[in-house]
Design a protein around this motif. Structure first.
Motif, PDB file in Angstrom:
ATOM      1  N   ARG A 129     -42.694 -13.971  53.134  1.00 53.64           N
ATOM      2  CA  ARG A 129     -41.298 -14.029  52.687  1.00 53.64           C
ATOM      3  C   ARG A 129     -41.017 -15.294  51.879  1.00 53.64           C
ATOM      4  O   ARG A 129     -41.764 -16.277  51.967  1.00 53.64           O
ATOM      5  CB  ARG A 129     -40.349 -13.950  53.881  1.00 53.64           C
ATOM      6  N   GLY A 130     -39.965 -15.256  51.092  1.00 53.43           N
ATOM      7  CA  GLY A 130     -39.513 -16.452  50.403  1.00 53.43           C
ATOM      8  C   GLY A 130     -38.412 -17.098  51.220  1.00 53.43           C
ATOM      9  O   GLY A 130     -37.654 -16.399  51.889  1.00 53.43           O
ATOM     10  N   ASN A 131     -38.319 -18.423  51.175  1.00 46.15           N
ATOM     11  CA  ASN A 131     -37.287 -19.112  51.945  1.00 46.15           C
ATOM     12  C   ASN A 131     -36.764 -20.309  51.160  1.00 46.15           C
ATOM     13  O   ASN A 131     -37.485 -20.881  50.360  1.00 46.15           O
ATOM     14  CB  ASN A 131     -37.860 -19.578  53.286  1.00 46.15           C
ATOM     15  N   GLY A 132     -35.525 -20.699  51.432  1.00 45.13           N
ATOM     16  CA  GLY A 132     -34.914 -21.761  50.632  1.00 45.13           C
ATOM     17  C   GLY A 132     -34.654 -21.188  49.256  1.00 45.13           C
ATOM     18  O   GLY A 132     -34.200 -20.048  49.112  1.00 45.13           O
ATOM     19  N   THR A 133     -34.942 -21.969  48.202  1.00 41.52           N
ATOM     20  CA  THR A 133     -34.801 -21.420  46.851  1.00 41.52           C
ATOM     21  C   THR A 133     -35.829 -20.318  46.662  1.00 41.52           C
ATOM     22  O   THR A 133     -37.010 -20.511  46.962  1.00 41.52           O
ATOM     23  CB  THR A 133     -35.041 -22.512  45.793  1.00 41.52           C
ATOM     24  N   THR A 134     -35.378 -19.162  46.159  1.00 39.75           N
ATOM     25  CA  THR A 134     -36.332 -18.087  45.882  1.00 39.75           C
ATOM     26  C   THR A 134     -36.261 -17.646  44.417  1.00 39.75           C
ATOM     27  O   THR A 134     -37.061 -16.832  43.980  1.00 39.75           O
ATOM     28  CB  THR A 134     -36.064 -16.861  46.784  1.00 39.75           C
ATOM     29  N   ASP A 135     -35.301 -18.215  43.670  1.00 32.36           N
ATOM     30  CA  ASP A 135     -35.160 -17.843  42.256  1.00 32.36           C
ATOM     31  C   ASP A 135     -34.378 -18.954  41.542  1.00 32.36           C
ATOM     32  O   ASP A 135     -33.172 -18.828  41.333  1.00 32.36           O
ATOM     33  CB  ASP A 135     -34.410 -16.506  42.172  1.00 32.36           C
ATOM     34  N   PRO A 136     -35.058 -20.052  41.172  1.00 30.69           N
ATOM     35  CA  PRO A 136     -34.328 -21.206  40.614  1.00 30.69           C
ATOM     36  C   PRO A 136     -33.451 -20.815  39.425  1.00 30.69           C
ATOM     37  O   PRO A 136     -33.875 -20.057  38.559  1.00 30.69           O
ATOM     38  CB  PRO A 136     -35.448 -22.156  40.179  1.00 30.69           C
ATOM     39  N   ALA A 137     -32.231 -21.365  39.394  1.00 31.31           N
ATOM     40  CA  ALA A 137     -31.255 -20.991  38.377  1.00 31.31           C
ATOM     41  C   ALA A 137     -31.379 -21.836  37.107  1.00 31.31           C
ATOM     42  O   ALA A 137     -30.897 -21.442  36.055  1.00 31.31           O
ATOM     43  CB  ALA A 137     -29.845 -21.159  38.951  1.00 31.31           C
ATOM     44  N   ASP A 138     -32.034 -22.983  37.219  1.00 27.91           N
ATOM     45  CA  ASP A 138     -32.154 -23.936  36.137  1.00 27.91           C
ATOM     46  C   ASP A 138     -32.631 -23.267  34.830  1.00 27.91           C
ATOM     47  O   ASP A 138     -33.606 -22.510  34.831  1.00 27.91           O
ATOM     48  CB  ASP A 138     -33.168 -24.988  36.622  1.00 27.91           C
ATOM     49  N   ALA A 139     -31.936 -23.555  33.715  1.00 26.12           N
ATOM     50  CA  ALA A 139     -32.222 -22.869  32.446  1.00 26.12           C
ATOM     51  C   ALA A 139     -33.657 -23.122  31.976  1.00 26.12           C
ATOM     52  O   ALA A 139     -34.332 -22.201  31.498  1.00 26.12           O
ATOM     53  CB  ALA A 139     -31.237 -23.322  31.367  1.00 26.12           C
ATOM     54  N   ALA A 140     -34.119 -24.339  32.114  1.00 24.30           N
ATOM     55  CA  ALA A 140     -35.493 -24.645  31.681  1.00 24.30           C
ATOM     56  C   ALA A 140     -36.490 -23.833  32.503  1.00 24.30           C
ATOM     57  O   ALA A 140     -37.469 -23.288  31.957  1.00 24.30           O
ATOM     58  CB  ALA A 140     -35.771 -26.143  31.824  1.00 24.30           C
ATOM     59  N   TYR A 141     -36.211 -23.699  33.797  1.00 30.13           N
ATOM     60  CA  TYR A 141     -37.122 -22.905  34.644  1.00 30.13           C
ATOM     61  C   TYR A 141     -37.106 -21.444  34.212  1.00 30.13           C
ATOM     62  O   TYR A 141     -38.147 -20.799  34.110  1.00 30.13           O
ATOM     63  CB  TYR A 141     -36.769 -23.049  36.125  1.00 30.13           C
ATOM     64  N   ARG A 142     -35.890 -20.902  33.950  1.00 35.69           N
ATOM     65  CA  ARG A 142     -35.783 -19.501  33.507  1.00 35.69           C
ATOM     66  C   ARG A 142     -36.622 -19.277  32.258  1.00 35.69           C
ATOM     67  O   ARG A 142     -37.278 -18.256  32.097  1.00 35.69           O
ATOM     68  CB  ARG A 142     -34.330 -19.105  33.185  1.00 35.69           C
ATOM     69  N   HIS A 143     -36.590 -20.278  31.363  1.00 34.88           N
ATOM     70  CA  HIS A 143     -37.376 -20.152  30.129  1.00 34.88           C
ATOM     71  C   HIS A 143     -38.871 -20.077  30.459  1.00 34.88           C
ATOM     72  O   HIS A 143     -39.617 -19.300  29.844  1.00 34.88           O
ATOM     73  CB  HIS A 143     -37.066 -21.327  29.196  1.00 34.88           C
ATOM     74  N   HIS A 144     -39.305 -20.875  31.430  1.00 36.69           N
ATOM     75  CA  HIS A 144     -40.719 -20.822  31.823  1.00 36.69           C
ATOM     76  C   HIS A 144     -41.082 -19.454  32.410  1.00 36.69           C
ATOM     77  O   HIS A 144     -42.172 -18.937  32.162  1.00 36.69           O
ATOM     78  CB  HIS A 144     -41.039 -21.934  32.833  1.00 36.69           C
ATOM     79  N   VAL A 145     -40.148 -18.867  33.170  1.00 36.52           N
ATOM     80  CA  VAL A 145     -40.406 -17.524  33.712  1.00 36.52           C
ATOM     81  C   VAL A 145     -40.590 -16.543  32.556  1.00 36.52           C
ATOM     82  O   VAL A 145     -41.545 -15.766  32.513  1.00 36.52           O
ATOM     83  CB  VAL A 145     -39.246 -17.054  34.633  1.00 36.52           C
ATOM     84  N   PHE A 157     -44.917 -18.966  32.082  1.00 34.44           N
ATOM     85  CA  PHE A 157     -45.357 -20.313  32.500  1.00 34.44           C
ATOM     86  C   PHE A 157     -46.455 -20.891  31.601  1.00 34.44           C
ATOM     87  O   PHE A 157     -47.143 -21.816  31.990  1.00 34.44           O
ATOM     88  CB  PHE A 157     -45.827 -20.315  33.965  1.00 34.44           C
ATOM     89  N   GLN A 158     -46.605 -20.335  30.369  1.00 37.32           N
ATOM     90  CA  GLN A 158     -47.692 -20.851  29.523  1.00 37.32           C
ATOM     91  C   GLN A 158     -47.410 -22.264  29.018  1.00 37.32           C
ATOM     92  O   GLN A 158     -48.330 -22.958  28.602  1.00 37.32           O
ATOM     93  CB  GLN A 158     -48.003 -19.902  28.367  1.00 37.32           C
ATOM     94  N   PHE A 159     -46.149 -22.697  29.064  1.00 35.67           N
ATOM     95  CA  PHE A 159     -45.831 -24.061  28.614  1.00 35.67           C
ATOM     96  C   PHE A 159     -45.536 -25.004  29.786  1.00 35.67           C
ATOM     97  O   PHE A 159     -45.093 -26.136  29.588  1.00 35.67           O
ATOM     98  CB  PHE A 159     -44.630 -24.041  27.650  1.00 35.67           C
ATOM     99  N   TRP A 160     -45.722 -24.508  31.010  1.00 38.24           N
ATOM    100  CA  TRP A 160     -45.470 -25.349  32.202  1.00 38.24           C
ATOM    101  C   TRP A 160     -46.450 -26.522  32.206  1.00 38.24           C
ATOM    102  O   TRP A 160     -47.634 -26.358  31.917  1.00 38.24           O
ATOM    103  CB  TRP A 160     -45.688 -24.531  33.476  1.00 38.24           C
ATOM    104  N   LYS A 161     -45.936 -27.697  32.514  1.00 36.32           N
ATOM    105  CA  LYS A 161     -46.808 -28.872  32.635  1.00 36.32           C
ATOM    106  C   LYS A 161     -46.584 -29.508  33.996  1.00 36.32           C
ATOM    107  O   LYS A 161     -45.435 -29.662  34.443  1.00 36.32           O
ATOM    108  CB  LYS A 161     -46.479 -29.900  31.547  1.00 36.32           C
ATOM    109  N   LEU A 162     -47.662 -29.880  34.626  1.00 30.11           N
ATOM    110  CA  LEU A 162     -47.593 -30.683  35.845  1.00 30.11           C
ATOM    111  C   LEU A 162     -47.974 -32.104  35.451  1.00 30.11           C
ATOM    112  O   LEU A 162     -49.067 -32.323  34.916  1.00 30.11           O
ATOM    113  CB  LEU A 162     -48.573 -30.160  36.893  1.00 30.11           C
ATOM    114  N   THR A 163     -47.073 -33.051  35.696  1.00 29.42           N
ATOM    115  CA  THR A 163     -47.425 -34.435  35.393  1.00 29.42           C
ATOM    116  C   THR A 163     -47.753 -35.171  36.688  1.00 29.42           C
ATOM    117  O   THR A 163     -47.182 -34.901  37.737  1.00 29.42           O
ATOM    118  CB  THR A 163     -46.301 -35.165  34.632  1.00 29.42           C
ATOM    119  N   VAL A 164     -48.706 -36.076  36.573  1.00 27.67           N
ATOM    120  CA  VAL A 164     -49.071 -36.957  37.687  1.00 27.67           C
ATOM    121  C   VAL A 164     -48.811 -38.366  37.177  1.00 27.67           C
ATOM    122  O   VAL A 164     -49.424 -38.797  36.185  1.00 27.67           O
ATOM    123  CB  VAL A 164     -50.534 -36.761  38.117  1.00 27.67           C
TER     124      VAL A 164
END
Ligand SMILES: Nc1nc2c(c(=O)[nH]1)N[C@H]1C(S)=C(S)[C@@H](COP(=O)(O)O)O[C@H]1N2
Ligand SMILES: [Mo]
Length: 246
Positions: free
Chosen positions: A65-81, A85-92
């Motif tokens: 199951r999903g819990n807490g946030t299950t569908d982030p509303a943030d516009a940038a996230y929606r664009h990644h969906v 997710f081909q432009f998703w970057k993880l920074t360290v």
């Protein structure tokens, strides 16, 4: 690097243990005190570095199951969906010698670990899932932590009640072999409800520590200036324990 990580974590743990040694009365020999000290440290480290139980494929829950946030509303996230997710970057970033910016393809090309574990949420449910991802230790070795680094913070793409979700762990959990940046659940790319495209698995800790929608991993010396300073979204809001070991 691993040894330094564990040592830094040990230093953090010892800070709390000093009063014990100080409390040893003048009658007790110093040697006795030091022996007891070493033993308790070893016991403690043994518990902290032990592996969480791993299960068999037949134990996997039919639905995670999903819990807490299950569908982030943030516009940038929606664009990644919408763009897969081909432009998703993880920074360290943060207290590292060599900051990283990684695509999902970069992460999938790194060493991988697959584990079948049980997730325990404090709200009273558990589920067993198979997770695949890159050990966080591998990313941190590539990024090369500075000596001042004591905690690793996970910054997420979602907000709950207006505040960004984040979490943090010490270096013992960060270098634990089952601590992975997961991109795959039960053999398929992470569904959005479970944290697509990347979420943490920190198998020795309770569910809320397993940050979903992770965009930035930051090495810090103190948690005081992040969020409200308690080390995580739920720790800030609801006084959940920062160390949620199981
Ligand atoms: N970014 C983010 N991470 C999160 C949460 C969240 O709301 N946002 N919820 C936490 C809680 S309380 C749990 S139990 C797990 C749930 O993971 P799941 O959705 O895959 O079941 O994610 C944790 N990580
Ligand atoms: Mo949870």
């Amino acid at each position: 690097m691993k040894r330094r990580g564990v040592l830094a974590g040990m230093a953090a743990l010892f800070a709390g243990g000093c009063s014990k040694v100080a409390a040893t009365g003048p009658g007790a020999s110093l040697l006795e005190a030091v022996e007891g000290w070493n033993r308790s440290i070893h016991n403690l480290l043994g518990r902290r570095t032990a592996l969480a139980r791993e299960f068999s494929p037949e134990d996997i829950s039919p639905e995670f199951r999903g819990n807490g946030t299950t569908d982030p509303a943030d516009a940038a996230y929606r664009h990644h969906v919408d763009t897969g997710f081909q432009f998703w970057k993880l920074t360290v970033t943060g207290l590292v010698e060599n900051p990283l910016s990684l695509s999902l393809a970069d992460i999938r090309a790194m060493p991988q670990r697959t584990q079948i574990t049980r997730h325990d949420c404090v709200e009273g449910w558990s589920a067993i899932g198979q997770w695949t991802g890159t050990p966080l230790a591998h990313l941190l070795k590539q990024a090369r932590l500075k000596p001042e680094a004591r905690f690793i913070v996970f910054h997420c793409a979602d907000k709950l009640a207006g505040s960004a979700y984040y979490e943090s762990i010490d270096l013992i959990d960060a270098f634990h072999p089952q601590t992975i940046v997961a991109h795959t659940l039960n053999g398929v790319p992470l569904p959005v409800k479970n944290g697509a495209p990347l979420r943490m698995r920190i198998e020795r800790q309770l569910g809320y520590k397993h940050a979903k929608y992770v965009q930035k991993i930051e090495a810090v010396s103190s948690l005081a200036n992040i969020g409200k300073g308690k080390g995580g979204y739920w720790e800030d809001q609801a006084r959940y324990q920062w160390y949620a070991g199981i």
